[in-house]
Structures are given as structure tokens and as C-alpha cells.
Design an enzyme around this catalytic site. Structure first.
Site, short mmCIF file in Angstrom:
data_model
loop_
_atom_site.label_atom_id
_atom_site.label_comp_id
_atom_site.label_asym_id
_atom_site.label_seq_id
_atom_site.Cartn_x
_atom_site.Cartn_y
_atom_site.Cartn_z
N ARG A 56 0.84 -1.21 0.00
CA ARG A 56 0.00 0.00 0.00
C ARG A 56 0.87 1.25 0.00
O ARG A 56 0.56 2.23 -0.65
CB ARG A 56 -0.96 0.00 1.20
CG ARG A 56 -1.68 1.34 1.39
CD ARG A 56 -2.94 1.29 2.24
NE ARG A 56 -2.89 0.42 3.38
CZ ARG A 56 -2.15 0.63 4.49
NH1 ARG A 56 -1.41 1.71 4.59
NH2 ARG A 56 -2.16 -0.25 5.47
N TYR A 109 -17.13 16.69 -15.22
CA TYR A 109 -17.54 15.28 -15.20
C TYR A 109 -18.52 15.06 -14.04
O TYR A 109 -18.29 15.53 -12.92
CB TYR A 109 -16.29 14.42 -15.03
CG TYR A 109 -16.56 12.95 -14.87
CD1 TYR A 109 -17.02 12.18 -15.93
CD2 TYR A 109 -16.38 12.32 -13.64
CE1 TYR A 109 -17.27 10.83 -15.77
CE2 TYR A 109 -16.63 10.97 -13.47
CZ TYR A 109 -17.08 10.23 -14.56
OH TYR A 109 -17.34 8.89 -14.40
N ASP A 179 -8.32 18.51 -14.73
CA ASP A 179 -8.60 17.13 -15.12
C ASP A 179 -8.25 17.02 -16.60
O ASP A 179 -8.91 17.62 -17.46
CB ASP A 179 -10.10 16.84 -14.86
CG ASP A 179 -10.48 15.39 -15.17
OD1 ASP A 179 -9.80 14.76 -16.00
OD2 ASP A 179 -11.48 14.92 -14.61
N LYS A 204 -9.40 5.84 -19.12
CA LYS A 204 -9.76 6.29 -20.46
C LYS A 204 -8.57 6.14 -21.42
O LYS A 204 -8.11 5.04 -21.63
CB LYS A 204 -10.31 7.71 -20.39
CG LYS A 204 -11.32 7.93 -19.24
CD LYS A 204 -12.62 7.14 -19.41
CE LYS A 204 -13.47 7.11 -18.15
NZ LYS A 204 -13.78 8.39 -17.53
C1 LIG Z 1 -14.18 8.84 -16.19
C2 LIG Z 1 -13.77 10.19 -15.74
C3 LIG Z 1 -13.47 10.46 -14.39
C4 LIG Z 1 -13.61 9.40 -13.31
O1 LIG Z 1 -12.66 8.40 -13.42
P1 LIG Z 1 -12.92 6.87 -12.94
O2 LIG Z 1 -11.66 6.20 -13.36
O3 LIG Z 1 -14.15 6.38 -13.61
O4 LIG Z 1 -13.08 6.93 -11.45
C5 LIG Z 1 -13.04 11.72 -14.06
N1 LIG Z 1 -12.96 12.71 -14.98
C6 LIG Z 1 -13.25 12.49 -16.27
C7 LIG Z 1 -13.14 13.61 -17.24
C8 LIG Z 1 -13.67 11.24 -16.70
O5 LIG Z 1 -13.99 11.04 -17.99
#
Ligand SMILES: *Cc1c(COP(=O)(O)O)cnc(C)c1O
Length: 387
Positions: A56, A109, A179, A204
């Protein structure tokens, strides 16, 4: 390996964090091994072997991925989390205290908004339309500590001027978090534009194959890093070793994948633009996008996500989507396969209809994550579904 030899993006994506180990007893693996061990033995009571104690806190496979992610964003420090939302949670937990105020983009998001509205209820949040820097400034209060943006946004692909918002944030002594999930570091590097912290859903484009969940935090400030790293270990929101390996494997093709995602997205945007059944196409790479100039200025590409509105009713949209054979009717984005969805009934179904319509998410707005299949097959699939 010397820094000069790994200065290019694709080279870093392949080699950073995975330099072969030639020490005595090591085997020179060109791929970092998956270190499944949760604990690490030591010879002396007070000397952890090579710094490793418990997975961890630190794990060699995760550490390799973190070095790779940091190299790609031009960051000093990188941390890998169990999901994008785990990364976001840890950042919010580490840097703010009860009563602090956040200015956030009103087109974030949905999961990020859920965290801000329903989990971190001890913080105060104001939402602003971050496409206009002056509206971000107007939302700043004496107790504001942090600004949170996402560019381009989802599914409307609105852009925020990262450099201008970074300057504004620093003028007011605020931390800017960006982000960067939608463009990935291949096309956009917010830290170079002045942002303090970059967060990712590596689920993603970074992972890229729709088979591993993950999140990342990248930054240069050692004080913020220590706080976030402390909380990552304290909370336990770490990426497991096997998932770290899969993510690092995905990253190796990030450059070639994104080039192809973008090429296909642009071709599909042009096809849709001239289609009689299409009302509107939204893609930052089109000259018709209201922020096309900003897109060219602050990023080196436009990404693989586009949205379009078809003529007709919501049931026309449903029929169209259900007829597709190659595009998978699914949420998420950034994988090699093409995904398509109807925000009004899928990703954004929880947003009230009036608010949706107000910001432009109409009943017939369709979002596409364009994959890297043969673009002729993708266009043929769209064409048969239109007919
Ligand atoms: C999918 C997504 C998230 C969240 O991420 P997870 O891996 O699903 O927890 C945050 N910001 C954006 C822009 C996303 O597309």
C-alpha cells in the site's frame, strides 16, 4: 538511461520508469515485472530493502508506472490511484479543510460534481462557466482555496483557457487543478501551462483498452505532493500491481493510438457535418467550434471525442443508436474500440431536463468516443444506421 536519450514523448511512454535493471542478480527485463508481494523482507530491523515495506505504501510495479506518468506530464511527482475518482478524492482530502471554498467549472464530469456536492459537503463550492475567465474571477471569495477545471468538457467539448486561469489562480493565491483525461498528456500538458495539479482517469486514454480502471495525480510542488502521498497511503486508494502493469502497457502506444483516434475523429466529424440528418457537430478540431483557436493554442491536438445532434426526436436517436453494429452503445471513452452514447438517457440522465437543455445537452445529442478501427468501416456503420 540518460534524460537526453528519452526526451521525446513516445520514447518516454515506452522507456520511462522501465529502464532494465543490470544490478547483480537482476535479469535485465525490458518490461517491469508484476510485483505481487504485499510485503517485503529485510535483513536488518531498521533497513527496509530498497525502501520497500508494504505494497500500500510503495510497490515496485506501481512506482514504475508513476515514474512513467510523471515523465509524460513533465511532472516531478506522480501517484497512481485505484480510479480517477479515488485520485480526485485524495487531492480534495489532502489540500482543503472544512469551510474552504472551491470554484469549479459548471461543466465538470458528473462524478466529480457528485463528490463536490454530496461527499465533500464540509467544503463550499461555486460553479462558474470557465469558458469565460472573468466569470471564474467573479466566483472567487475571500476563503477560496482551489480552482477545479476540465478541458475539453464532456459531452459539450467546451474549453477553458488553462494558462489564463492559472495566472488568475496564482494572483489570488489559489491552487489550480486540471482534469486532463480527455486529451491525455500526449495532446495537452496543463502543468506546462501553469496548472498546479493534473488529475486523470487513466481508465480512459491512458489505459486505452477499456480493461483497467485507474487514476493519476501529477505535480511539481513538493509540499502538495507530500500531503497527497501521505493521504494516498493513509486512505489506501492505490492502484494494484497487476493494474499498474496493464496501465503501463497501455501507455506504450499512447502516441500512436491518439494520432489515429484524432485522424478518425476528424474524418467522422467531416462526414457528419455534411450529412442531411445531422443538425450540429461539436469537435474542437472543426473550424466551426467556437474555441477552435484556443484549442490550437493550448493543445497539440483535438482528441478523439466528438458530439453531434441529429434531427428528429429522442426515439429517432434511440433507433439510430440501436442499429449500429461496430460502435458499441456504451458509456466511457478512450478505448481502442468506438463507443457511442446518448447523454440525455445515459451518462447525463441524472441532470434535470431543463438544466440539460439550458447547457446544450438536448434529447438528440449523441457523444462518440471514436476508436482506432478502419475509418471507412466506422463511416459505413453510421451510414447504414442513418438509412
Ligand atoms: C471517467 C472520468 C473520471 C472518473 O474516473 P474513474 O476512473 O471512472 O473513477 C473523471 N474525470 C473524467 C473527465 C472522466 O472522464
Amino acid at each position: 538511461m540518460s534524460v537526453t536519450r528519452i526526451s521525446g514523448f513516445a520514447t518516454k511512454a515506452i522507456h520511462a520508469g522501465e529502464e532494465p535493471d543490470f544490478r547483480d542478480g537482476a535479469t535485465g527485463d525490458v518490461v517491469v515485472p508484476i510485483h505481487l508481494s504485499t510485503t517485503f523482507a529485510r535483513k536488518k530491523v531498521t533497513e527496509p530493502t530498497a525502501g520497500y515495506e508494504y505494497t500500500r505504501s510503495l510497490n515496485p510495479t506501481r512506482k514504475a508506472l508513476e515514474s512513467k506518468l510523471a515523465a509524460l506530464e513533465n511532472a516531478k511527482y506522480g501517484l497512481a490511484f485505484s480510479s480517477g475518482l479515488a485520485a480526485e478524492t485524495t487531492v480534495l482530502l489532502s489540500l482543503l479543510k472544512t469551510g474552504d471554498h472551491i470554484v469549479a467549472f459548471d461543466d465538470l464530469y458528473g462524478g466529480t460534481k457528485r463528490l463536490l456536492n454530496h461527499v465533500f459537503t464540509s467544503y463550499e463550492v461555486s460553479y462558474a462557466d470557465a469558458t469565460d475567465v472573468s466569470l471564474v474571477e467573479k466566483a472567487i471569495k475571500p476563503h477560496t482555496r482551489l480552482v477545479w477545471i476540465e478541458s475539453p468538457s464532456n459531452p459539450l467539448l467546451k474549453l477553458s483557457d488553462i494558462k489564463a486561469i492559472a495566472e488568475l489562480s496564482h494572483k489570488h493565491g489559489l491552487i489550480l487543478v486540471v482534469d486532463n483525461t480527455f486529451l491525455s498528456p500526449y495532446f495537452q500538458k496543463p502543468l506546462d501551462l501553469g496548472a498546479d495539479i493534473v488529475v486523470h482517469s487513466s481508465t480512459k486514454y491512458i489505459g486505452g483498452h477499456s480493461d483497467v480502471l485507474g487514476g493519476a495525480v501529477l505535480l511539481n510542488n513538493s509540499d502538495y505532493y507530500e500531503r497527497i502521498q501521505y493521504h494516498q497511503n493513509a486512505v489506501g486508494a492505490v492502484l494494484p500491481p497487476f493494474d499498474s502493469y496493464l496501465t503501463a502497457r497501455g501507455i506504450k502506444t499512447l502516441a500512436v493510438r491518439l494520432e489515429q483516434h484524432q485522424k478518425n475523429a476528424l474524418a467522422i466529424a467531416h462526414y457528419l457535418q455534411q450529412h442531411p440528418k445531422v443538425k450540429k457537430v461539436i469537435y474542437p478540431g472543426l473550424e466551426s467550434h467556437p474555441q477552435h483557436a484556443l484549442a490550437k493554442r493550448q493543445a497539440t491536438g483535438f482528441g478523439g471525442v466528438l458530439s453531434f445532434e441529429i434531427k428528429g426526436t429522442i426515439s429517432d436517436a434511440e433507433i439510430f443508436l440501436e442499429k449500429l453494429q461496430i460502435f458499441a452503445l456504451a458509456e466511457s471513452l478512450g478505448g481502442v474500440e468506438s463507443l457511442i452514447e446518448l447523454p440525455s438517457l445515459m451518462t447525463h440522465a441524472s441532470v434535470a431536463k431543463e438544466i440539460r437543455e439550458q447547457i446544450g445537452i438536448t434529447d438528440t445529442l449523441i457523444r462518440v468516443s471514436v476508436g482506432i478501427e478502419d475509418v471507412n468501416d466506422l463511416i459505413a456503420d453510421l451510414e447504414q444506421a442513418f438509412n
